[in-house]
Scaffold this motif. Structure first.
Motif, PDB file in Angstrom:
ATOM      1  N   SER A 163      -7.552  -2.208  -2.015  1.00 38.77           N
ATOM      2  CA  SER A 163      -6.507  -3.034  -1.981  1.00 38.77           C
ATOM      3  C   SER A 163      -7.328  -4.679  -1.922  1.00 38.77           C
ATOM      4  O   SER A 163      -8.299  -4.623  -0.985  1.00 38.77           O
ATOM      5  CB  SER A 163      -5.396  -3.037  -1.090  1.00 38.77           C
ATOM      6  N   PHE A 189       1.220   6.161  -7.065  1.00 42.51           N
ATOM      7  CA  PHE A 189       0.051   6.692  -7.518  1.00 42.51           C
ATOM      8  C   PHE A 189      -0.098   8.300  -7.353  1.00 42.51           C
ATOM      9  O   PHE A 189      -0.671   8.964  -8.143  1.00 42.51           O
ATOM     10  CB  PHE A 189      -1.165   6.182  -6.490  1.00 42.51           C
ATOM     11  N   ALA A 234      -4.624   8.274   0.788  1.00 36.93           N
ATOM     12  CA  ALA A 234      -4.614   9.244  -0.112  1.00 36.93           C
ATOM     13  C   ALA A 234      -4.237  10.532   0.755  1.00 36.93           C
ATOM     14  O   ALA A 234      -3.474  11.534   0.265  1.00 36.93           O
ATOM     15  CB  ALA A 234      -5.954   9.542  -0.732  1.00 36.93           C
ATOM     16  N   GLU A 291       0.910  -1.246  -0.004  1.00 28.87           N
ATOM     17  CA  GLU A 291       0.052  -0.218  -0.083  1.00 28.87           C
ATOM     18  C   GLU A 291       0.826   1.369  -0.038  1.00 28.87           C
ATOM     19  O   GLU A 291       0.486   2.319  -0.721  1.00 28.87           O
ATOM     20  CB  GLU A 291      -0.802   0.029   1.233  1.00 28.87           C
ATOM     21  N   ALA A 320     -15.054   3.249  -5.923  1.00 33.05           N
ATOM     22  CA  ALA A 320     -14.250   2.191  -4.866  1.00 33.05           C
ATOM     23  C   ALA A 320     -14.721   1.329  -4.282  1.00 33.05           C
ATOM     24  O   ALA A 320     -14.376  -0.017  -4.290  1.00 33.05           O
ATOM     25  CB  ALA A 320     -13.449   3.167  -3.909  1.00 33.05           C
ATOM     26  N   THR A 357      -2.482  11.835  -2.463  1.00 35.34           N
ATOM     27  CA  THR A 357      -2.764  11.589  -3.649  1.00 35.34           C
ATOM     28  C   THR A 357      -4.016  12.040  -4.131  1.00 35.34           C
ATOM     29  O   THR A 357      -5.184  11.842  -3.631  1.00 35.34           O
ATOM     30  CB  THR A 357      -2.927   9.858  -3.721  1.00 35.34           C
ATOM     31  N   ASN A 395       1.370   3.899  -3.156  1.00 32.52           N
ATOM     32  CA  ASN A 395       0.626   4.881  -2.968  1.00 32.52           C
ATOM     33  C   ASN A 395       1.707   6.367  -3.212  1.00 32.52           C
ATOM     34  O   ASN A 395       1.222   7.314  -3.989  1.00 32.52           O
ATOM     35  CB  ASN A 395       0.096   5.200  -1.683  1.00 32.52           C
ATOM     36  N   HIS A 417      -4.155  -2.893  -6.129  1.00 32.86           N
ATOM     37  CA  HIS A 417      -4.287  -1.675  -5.622  1.00 32.86           C
ATOM     38  C   HIS A 417      -5.005  -0.626  -6.662  1.00 32.86           C
ATOM     39  O   HIS A 417      -4.502  -0.764  -7.749  1.00 32.86           O
ATOM     40  CB  HIS A 417      -2.744  -1.213  -5.185  1.00 32.86           C
ATOM     41  N   THR A 418      -6.065   0.177  -6.291  1.00 35.21           N
ATOM     42  CA  THR A 418      -6.529   0.885  -7.048  1.00 35.21           C
ATOM     43  C   THR A 418      -7.004   2.231  -6.587  1.00 35.21           C
ATOM     44  O   THR A 418      -6.995   2.507  -5.418  1.00 35.21           O
ATOM     45  CB  THR A 418      -8.087   0.236  -7.618  1.00 35.21           C
ATOM     46  N   ALA A 419      -7.391   3.063  -7.597  1.00 28.98           N
ATOM     47  CA  ALA A 419      -7.640   4.456  -7.100  1.00 28.98           C
ATOM     48  C   ALA A 419      -8.660   4.964  -7.762  1.00 28.98           C
ATOM     49  O   ALA A 419      -8.763   4.642  -9.254  1.00 28.98           O
ATOM     50  CB  ALA A 419      -6.561   5.542  -7.295  1.00 28.98           C
ATOM     51  N   GLN A 444      -9.660   4.640  -2.520  1.00 27.79           N
ATOM     52  CA  GLN A 444      -8.765   3.469  -2.852  1.00 27.79           C
ATOM     53  C   GLN A 444      -9.305   1.977  -2.336  1.00 27.79           C
ATOM     54  O   GLN A 444     -10.179   1.808  -1.445  1.00 27.79           O
ATOM     55  CB  GLN A 444      -7.422   3.795  -2.306  1.00 27.79           C
TER      56      GLN A 444
END
Length: 470
Positions: free
Chosen positions: A259, A120, A238, A113, A171, A243, A117, A162-164, A257
């Motif tokens: 994960s 990101f 974030a 993470e 999300a 982020t 990040n 892992h996504t944003a 986000q």
């Protein structure tokens, strides 16, 4: 005098049976450093098939594979306080490199993470960059005090996504999609394990997450195994890593986000869900060897099994040809049974004369003579029947060994006896959860009365699934 069993019987000593099977089926061995493991070729073949099936589903969900460094600056972990607190006891820290003390210690990746990040925050500039959907296949290190091969090791293999996203809703929905369409589909329809999909309590939630979705499977001894998790991280990371993105309205906004990950723990779950006193039983859709074609003895049998193996491969089956006639047939048959190959096709001189082969099915057991010419058409049907049987057995075991209870004492009693309990979360609550923990019993997940995943811990009708676990 009775012949000693190849494996310790499950009913006699389930943990010993598990270790016996791993050793004798040649799945893995202990590594030279306590808590590490060497995954042997047959065991790694199972993991490779898991990777292939999972990777396809992850990509169908829109994520792309990438790779991030194994070493993470220690300062990165301190930037999200809850996260570092959750992982602090498990960290492996490098203080020296190249013969010198490092200016800043580095942590061997426990999860990614923090480092992801950091990147990101560089890659995301505007709403046009979102959603950003990344996955990596990697190894991680979490220093394990009570190691067990595949289940709890200091180093293990996994995937971590892992996504944003631009919004909380996007999300949340993506974490749920991974939970059901990727993990749930794979575990049910490929692993053949009747997993319960639920929501973790605040106590069991991933460090730094606002919600954790889990998949829990009942093992052969009635204990629970967490097979995978998908987390909503909110804006916690974030904020720590700044982020942000420029919205359509021209405002700077924090990303939301997720994960999510599964690991080689699934191999342990496969063993404990489907194995019996004769060894492993591998679901046909997962098996990297679905059919082993065996020559019993004789040169003509060797020639025939090689020809048949090629024919079955051409028909789309995953086949291994065992033509080692210099090794006793009985020993080879026991080895393949231990490894759980779904089907053995055995051919000897008498079979050749009759134009038949002996078909041995590992999952339901039993043997029958079949025409060699029928095998290419027959085997796909047989394998699907056996796949369905494993899932059916897993579901029947979970239902039979799950009790609905109304008190904390009844919940603990059911778990200690080797089963699961369902109790209204409103009757248990955090205080009851703490009391259960004193007896090594935990709330594995929260589910709605209809078996779906509740939207909140305190949603009306929410049930806690209670069990002892690995």
């Amino acid at each position: 005098m009775a012949k000693a069993p190849v494996l310790t019987p499950q009913a006699e000593d389930f943990p010993r049976w598990y270790q016996d099977l791993i050793n004798k089926a040649e799945l893995a061995d202990n590594g030279p450093v306590r808590g590490t493991m060497v995954i042997r070729p047959y065991g790694y073949g199972l993991w490779e098939r898991m990777q292939q099936e999972m990777d396809a589903r992850i990509k169908d969900a829109g994520a792309q594979n990438a790779y991030f460094p194994l070493f993470i600056p220690q300062s990165y972990l301190t930037r999200e306080a809850e996260h570092v607190e959750g992982f602090a006891p498990e960290l492996a820290v490098v203080t020296h490199g190249g013969g010198k003390e490092l200016e800043e210690p580095v942590v061997v990746r426990p999860t990614s993470e923090t480092i992801i990040n950091d990147y990101f925050s560089k890659w995301v500039q505007s709403y046009r960059d979102l959603p950003l959907l990344i996955n990596q296949w990697a190894n991680v290190v979490r220093w394990e005090m009570r190691p067990r091969v595949f289940l709890r090791t200091s180093e293990f293999l996994w995937q971590e996504g892992h996504t944003a996203h631009a919004t909380y809703e996007d999300a949340r929905d993506y974490a749920a999609r991974i939970h059901t369409d990727v993990y749930g589909d794979f575990m049910t329809n490929v692993l053949g394990i009747d997993v319960v999909l639920g929501r973790k309590t605040a106590k069991e939630r991933f460090a730094g997450a606002i919600n954790t979705l889990t998949l829990e499977g009942m093992m052969g001894d009635g204990k629970a195994l967490q097979l995978g998790t998908s987390h909503e991280l909110g804006t916690n990371f974030a904020k720590a890593f700044n982020t942000q993105y420029l919205s359509k309205e021209g405002k700077q906004e924090l990303v939301w986000q997720t994960s999510w990950g599964v690991s080689t723990r699934m191999v342990g779950g496969l063993i404990m869900s489907h194995g019996d006193d004769n060894g492993l039983r591998v679901p046909p859709r997962l098996a990297h060897v679905q059919v082993v074609v065996m020559a019993i003895k004789g040169d003509e049998a060797v020639t025939k099994v090689r020809e048949l193996g090629a024919q079955l491969k051409a028909a789309g089956l995953r086949v291994h040809v065992d033509d080692r006639v210099d090794t006793p047939f009985g020993r080879r048959a026991v080895d393949w049974e231990l490894k759980g190959v779904p089907v053995r096709v055995e051919i000897g001189p008498r079979d050749l004369e009759a134009g038949t082969a002996m078909l041995a099915r590992r999952i339901p057991g039993g043997k029958e003579a079949v025409q060699i010419s029928d095998l290419a058409a027959l085997l796909p049907k047989v394998l699907e029947e056996d796949q369905a049987q494993l899932l059916r057995e897993s579901r029947e075991r979970r239902i039979a060994r799950t009790s609905d209870v109304s008190t904390i004492e009844e919940a603990a009693e059911a778990a200690v006896a080797g089963g699961w309990a369902r109790i209204p979360w409103a009757d248990l609550g955090p205080e009851g959860e703490a009391k259960l923990a004193e007896q090594a019993v935990s709330v594995r997940c929260l589910i709605a009365e209809d078996g779906s995943v509740p939207e909140a811990d305190d949603a009306p009708g929410t049930l806690a699934v209670v069990a002892r676990s690995y």
